[in-house]
Motif scaffolding. Structure first.
Motif, PDB file in Angstrom:
ATOM      1  N   UNK A  41       0.832  -1.206   0.000  1.00 35.59           N
ATOM      2  CA  UNK A  41       0.000   0.000   0.000  1.00 35.59           C
ATOM      3  C   UNK A  41       0.863   1.251   0.000  1.00 35.59           C
ATOM      4  N   UNK A  42       1.901   1.262   0.832  1.00 31.36           N
ATOM      5  CA  UNK A  42       2.783   2.423   0.898  1.00 31.36           C
ATOM      6  C   UNK A  42       3.466   2.663  -0.446  1.00 31.36           C
ATOM      7  N   UNK A  43       3.921   1.584  -1.091  1.00 31.28           N
ATOM      8  CA  UNK A  43       4.594   1.717  -2.383  1.00 31.28           C
ATOM      9  C   UNK A  43       3.625   2.206  -3.452  1.00 31.28           C
ATOM     10  N   UNK A  44       2.410   1.653  -3.463  1.00 28.94           N
ATOM     11  CA  UNK A  44       1.399   2.083  -4.434  1.00 28.94           C
ATOM     12  C   UNK A  44       1.100   3.565  -4.251  1.00 28.94           C
ATOM     13  N   UNK A  45       0.931   3.996  -3.002  1.00 28.92           N
ATOM     14  CA  UNK A  45       0.630   5.398  -2.722  1.00 28.92           C
ATOM     15  C   UNK A  45       1.771   6.300  -3.185  1.00 28.92           C
ATOM     16  N   UNK A  46       3.004   5.892  -2.923  1.00 25.03           N
ATOM     17  CA  UNK A  46       4.166   6.707  -3.305  1.00 25.03           C
ATOM     18  C   UNK A  46       4.272   6.880  -4.810  1.00 25.03           C
ATOM     19  N   UNK A  47       3.814   5.878  -5.564  1.00 27.68           N
ATOM     20  CA  UNK A  47       3.903   5.931  -7.025  1.00 27.68           C
ATOM     21  C   UNK A  47       2.694   6.594  -7.671  1.00 27.68           C
ATOM     22  N   UNK A  73      -1.596  11.214  -6.711  1.00 32.12           N
ATOM     23  CA  UNK A  73      -2.214  11.873  -5.554  1.00 32.12           C
ATOM     24  C   UNK A  73      -1.682  11.247  -4.263  1.00 32.12           C
ATOM     25  N   UNK A  74      -0.380  11.375  -4.062  1.00 36.91           N
ATOM     26  CA  UNK A  74       0.273  10.766  -2.899  1.00 36.91           C
ATOM     27  C   UNK A  74      -0.340  11.260  -1.594  1.00 36.91           C
ATOM     28  N   UNK A  75      -0.473  10.319  -0.647  1.00 36.36           N
ATOM     29  CA  UNK A  75      -0.976  10.590   0.700  1.00 36.36           C
ATOM     30  C   UNK A  75      -2.445  11.020   0.709  1.00 36.36           C
ATOM     31  N   UNK A  76      -3.146  10.784  -0.388  1.00 39.25           N
ATOM     32  CA  UNK A  76      -4.577  11.074  -0.457  1.00 39.25           C
ATOM     33  C   UNK A  76      -5.325   9.812  -0.867  1.00 39.25           C
ATOM     34  N   UNK A  77      -6.628   9.802  -0.570  1.00 42.85           N
ATOM     35  CA  UNK A  77      -7.517   8.697  -0.959  1.00 42.85           C
ATOM     36  C   UNK A  77      -6.971   7.343  -0.481  1.00 42.85           C
ATOM     37  N   UNK A  78      -6.528   7.276   0.753  1.00 47.54           N
ATOM     38  CA  UNK A  78      -5.878   6.059   1.266  1.00 47.54           C
ATOM     39  C   UNK A  78      -6.867   4.902   1.370  1.00 47.54           C
ATOM     40  N   UNK A  79      -8.043   5.147   1.951  1.00 45.07           N
ATOM     41  CA  UNK A  79      -9.027   4.068   2.033  1.00 45.07           C
ATOM     42  C   UNK A  79      -9.436   3.612   0.637  1.00 45.07           C
ATOM     43  N   UNK A  80      -9.617   4.537  -0.276  1.00 43.17           N
ATOM     44  CA  UNK A  80      -9.984   4.188  -1.641  1.00 43.17           C
ATOM     45  C   UNK A  80      -8.923   3.297  -2.284  1.00 43.17           C
ATOM     46  N   UNK A  81      -7.665   3.556  -1.997  1.00 39.88           N
ATOM     47  CA  UNK A  81      -6.579   2.766  -2.579  1.00 39.88           C
ATOM     48  C   UNK A  81      -6.517   1.353  -2.006  1.00 39.88           C
ATOM     49  N   UNK A 122      -9.512  -0.268  -1.146  1.00 38.61           N
ATOM     50  CA  UNK A 122     -10.837  -0.877  -1.297  1.00 38.61           C
ATOM     51  C   UNK A 122     -11.314  -0.939  -2.746  1.00 38.61           C
ATOM     52  N   UNK A 123     -11.043   0.073  -3.550  1.00 34.53           N
ATOM     53  CA  UNK A 123     -11.776   0.251  -4.804  1.00 34.53           C
ATOM     54  C   UNK A 123     -11.148  -0.459  -5.996  1.00 34.53           C
ATOM     55  N   UNK A 124     -11.937  -0.523  -7.054  1.00 30.90           N
ATOM     56  CA  UNK A 124     -11.562  -1.273  -8.244  1.00 30.90           C
ATOM     57  C   UNK A 124     -10.384  -0.711  -9.006  1.00 30.90           C
ATOM     58  N   UNK A 125     -10.098   0.555  -8.858  1.00 29.46           N
ATOM     59  CA  UNK A 125      -8.947   1.141  -9.540  1.00 29.46           C
ATOM     60  C   UNK A 125      -7.644   0.496  -9.084  1.00 29.46           C
ATOM     61  N   UNK A 126      -7.586   0.007  -7.840  1.00 32.46           N
ATOM     62  CA  UNK A 126      -6.315  -0.363  -7.237  1.00 32.46           C
ATOM     63  C   UNK A 126      -6.150  -1.843  -6.897  1.00 32.46           C
ATOM     64  N   UNK A 127      -7.207  -2.623  -6.838  1.00 28.48           N
ATOM     65  CA  UNK A 127      -7.071  -4.013  -6.375  1.00 28.48           C
ATOM     66  C   UNK A 127      -6.153  -4.833  -7.278  1.00 28.48           C
ATOM     67  N   UNK A 128      -6.286  -4.651  -8.594  1.00 28.62           N
ATOM     68  CA  UNK A 128      -5.413  -5.377  -9.510  1.00 28.62           C
ATOM     69  C   UNK A 128      -3.953  -5.020  -9.316  1.00 28.62           C
ATOM     70  N   UNK A 129      -3.694  -3.737  -9.066  1.00 35.40           N
ATOM     71  CA  UNK A 129      -2.312  -3.290  -8.878  1.00 35.40           C
ATOM     72  C   UNK A 129      -1.720  -3.834  -7.576  1.00 35.40           C
ATOM     73  N   UNK A 130      -2.538  -3.936  -6.528  1.00 37.59           N
ATOM     74  CA  UNK A 130      -2.046  -4.525  -5.280  1.00 37.59           C
ATOM     75  C   UNK A 130      -1.667  -5.984  -5.500  1.00 37.59           C
ATOM     76  N   UNK A 131      -2.519  -6.732  -6.193  1.00 37.98           N
ATOM     77  CA  UNK A 131      -2.208  -8.136  -6.487  1.00 37.98           C
ATOM     78  C   UNK A 131      -0.918  -8.231  -7.306  1.00 37.98           C
ATOM     79  N   UNK A 132      -0.774  -7.356  -8.299  1.00 36.66           N
ATOM     80  CA  UNK A 132       0.436  -7.390  -9.128  1.00 36.66           C
ATOM     81  C   UNK A 132       1.689  -7.152  -8.294  1.00 36.66           C
ATOM     82  N   UNK A 133       1.637  -6.212  -7.380  1.00 41.40           N
ATOM     83  CA  UNK A 133       2.804  -5.898  -6.555  1.00 41.40           C
ATOM     84  C   UNK A 133       3.174  -7.077  -5.648  1.00 41.40           C
TER      85      UNK A 133
END
Length: 423
Positions: free
Chosen positions: A230-236, A239-247, A249-260
């Motif tokens: 999560x920290x790495x995704x946010x840093x990249x 909108x760093x340090x914003x929308x943390x819960x969204x990152x 929970x939401x569909x924009x980010x779940x695939x990227x978390x799995x990839x990481x």
């Protein structure tokens, strides 16, 4: 339990008070709606029949990636062009002589809103980054783009997607007290008693209630179970340090978390062999719909997982054991999303409990969004967490999470009708 503590803390997030005239469900007439979300935007023509029924025409479009990060006029020129296409299909019965067309604008990004037909952009979320838009009035920009094409449309109402979903849900079911969007992004809105609102907002509404747009996607707290991924995704992210819960929970980010996670396992445990596939290091190459497909694979040899790994990452000859690891990672990421979504919904229910449990009435939460609609395992986890872990038995019997498809767009149309310049 940590999820209960997160639920208690979620109401420390940004809240925006909105004086919105919600529908009575007896509205009539033909109205337009523009629903600008994360992945797609929709242009809708909504014929309100006056008895909780509608005749709906919808066209869906993708915003090209270059326009999402381009100039403000390019974004709205593109949108206005598509609105024109839908208007051109009008029939004679839908045209009222001497009356301008009216449009409700669902805008799924944080705005500072002081009037129903005006709102300035605070910041972008998801993958939008049109820099010259910050601080601009989104209704004025849309109106300007429409006027360039000589289109006779009055933008009557500006709504956040969750406020639209709340209005759309209330149009169909008067027991709806809150609305949640779980799609590319996530947010929620609910009805609050006016006397409970401390923020100045002008004369109290006659109904005694106001709509609260929580912007819960921007919630952040040390209690959130953030990982190194999560920290790495946010840093990249832009909108760093914003929308943390969204990152989380939401569909924009779940695939990227799995990839990481897969990338780390490939590096540290040679999950896919000694050579790391180059595409495994490509950000956002794995979409959330790929995760849904792999997580839902019921075949004996996990052939769907095998196909996805081949098509997305160009990885072949993966053993069944390793494919099961991939499915397990999908399950973990989806489970966390579902449980955090349940905690966020519970925060609203706790806020409303004294009002929603009276007279044994049903407590309906309207839910819209592609993630809730298509990701069955996540949907099931969210509902199970709410009913079995977070709410007591009395509330559980009355609580209904109801999916209202296209509610945010339909809600914009009915709010436009409620605030019509002709009423």
């Amino acid at each position: 339990m940590k999820i209960l503590v997160v639920s208690r803390c979620l109401f420390l997030m940004l809240i925006l008070c909105l004086l919105v005239l919600l529908p009575f469900s007896d509205e009539k007439g033909c109205y337009y709606a523009l629903d600008l979300g994360g992945t797609n935007f929709r242009v809708m023509r909504v014929k309100l029949q006056g008895n909780r029924t509608i005749d709906l025409k919808t066209e869906s479009y993708k915003v090209p990636p270059n326009i999402k990060v381009g100039k403000l006029h390019e974004l709205f020129d593109y949108i206005a062009e598509k609105i024109c296409h839908v208007i051109e299909t009008e029939t004679d019965s839908e045209i009222v002589p001497g009356k301008k067309r009216e449009l409700g604008f669902t805008f799924s990004f944080p705005v500072q809103q002081t009037r129903i037909n005006s709102g300035t952009l605070i910041n972008w979320t998801k993958d939008y980054n049109v820099q010259d838009a910050i601080g601009k009035d989104m209704v004025k920009e849309l109106t300007r783009a429409l006027e360039k094409r000589a289109v006779d449309v009055n933008v009557t109402a500006l709504l956040n997607d969750t406020v639209g979903a709340l209005a759309g849900g209330r149009f169909y079911d008067s027991n709806v007290v809150a609305a949640v969007v779980l799609g590319t992004g996530t947010n929620a809105a609910y009805l609050e008693q006016s006397e409970n609102i401390l923020k100045p907002y002008g004369p109290p509404p006659e109904s005694g209630q106001m709509v609260i747009n929580t912007e819960w996607g921007n919630f952040n707290s040390p209690l959130l179970p953030l990982t190194e991924y999560d920290h790495a995704l946010d840093s990249d992210s832009p909108n760093r340090h914003k929308q943390i819960l969204e990152k989380m929970v939401s569909g924009r980010y779940l695939g990227e978390i799995v990839r990481r996670i897969l990338e780390r396992l490939a590096d540290d445990a040679a999950l896919f062999g000694d050579i790391i596939p180059p595409k495994l290091r490509q950000h956002y190459v794995l979409a959330t719909y790929n995760v849904v497909e792999m997580h839902s694979d019921k075949s004996t040899e996990l052939s769907v997982v095998e196909k996805c790994l081949e098509e997305v990452f160009e990885i072949s000859d993966v053993s069944l054991e390793k494919k099961n690891v991939v499915v397990k990672i999908c399950d973990i990421v989806a489970t966390r999303s579902g449980r955090l979504g349940a905690a966020a919904i519970m925060a609203i229910l706790k806020r409303l409990r004294k009002d929603t449990t009276k007279n044994g009435e049903s407590v309906v939460v309207a839910v819209d969004g592609s993630l809730f609609e298509t990701y069955k395992q996540l949907n099931s986890c969210l509902q199970k967490t709410l009913s079995e872990e977070l709410v007591d038995e009395q509330v559980s019997k009355m609580l209904l999470l109801k999916h209202f498809k296209d509610a945010s767009g339909i809600g914009a149309a009915v709010v436009a009708a409620s605030h019509s310049i002709y009423t």
